[in-house]
Write a protein that holds these residues in place. Sequence first.
Motif: not given
Length: 184
Positions: A1, A3, A5, A101, A103, A112-115, A118-119, A121
């Motif tokens: 991923m 980060n 982005s 989502v 986290s 910072l969101l994690t799926t 992807r991540q 911002n």
Amino acid sequence: MDNDSEMIDVVIIGAGPIGLACGIACTKSGLSYLIVDKGPLVHSLYNYPLNMTFFSTSDRLEIGDVPFISHAHKPTRSEALEYYRRVAMHWKLNLSLYENVESVVKKNNSFLLTTPKRQLNAKHIIIATGFYDIPNLMNVPGEELPKVHHYYKEAHIYFGQHIVVVGAANSAVDVAMETWRKGT
């Protein structure tokens, strides 16, 4: 991923009516945004009972200056699903459906969101996840059995059965009456 982005102004978690209204507000304000939902568009409404009629009139459910025309005084579930699809198409909302989502971490002055995909911002986040998607569990023995349903779809499967409807609000009364009328 990745980060690294691009920074998004707003990530909206939840593609229900409130999440869509927030996306429309971002569009009107010229903000970059992404609406992310773990399920389909208006996931919670999709899970409503098949023959449900809203308690509100269609004009009370309108968002984004898109008229909500209903055949009756109060709209049905299928009319609402159609309406919110039209809203999303009319506003060309930036949607990412079926993306959970996992986290959200605050990082300096951003998030910072994690799926699973992807991540992301984001400068800001809006959590518009609603309440219908999470059942009110009672922590009683048998609650996890396959015959116990936490959501009501339609009366047919209960024909000839003895059931208990837990609840006392409008929806519980509607379920009790509809299942009784269908031979439960």
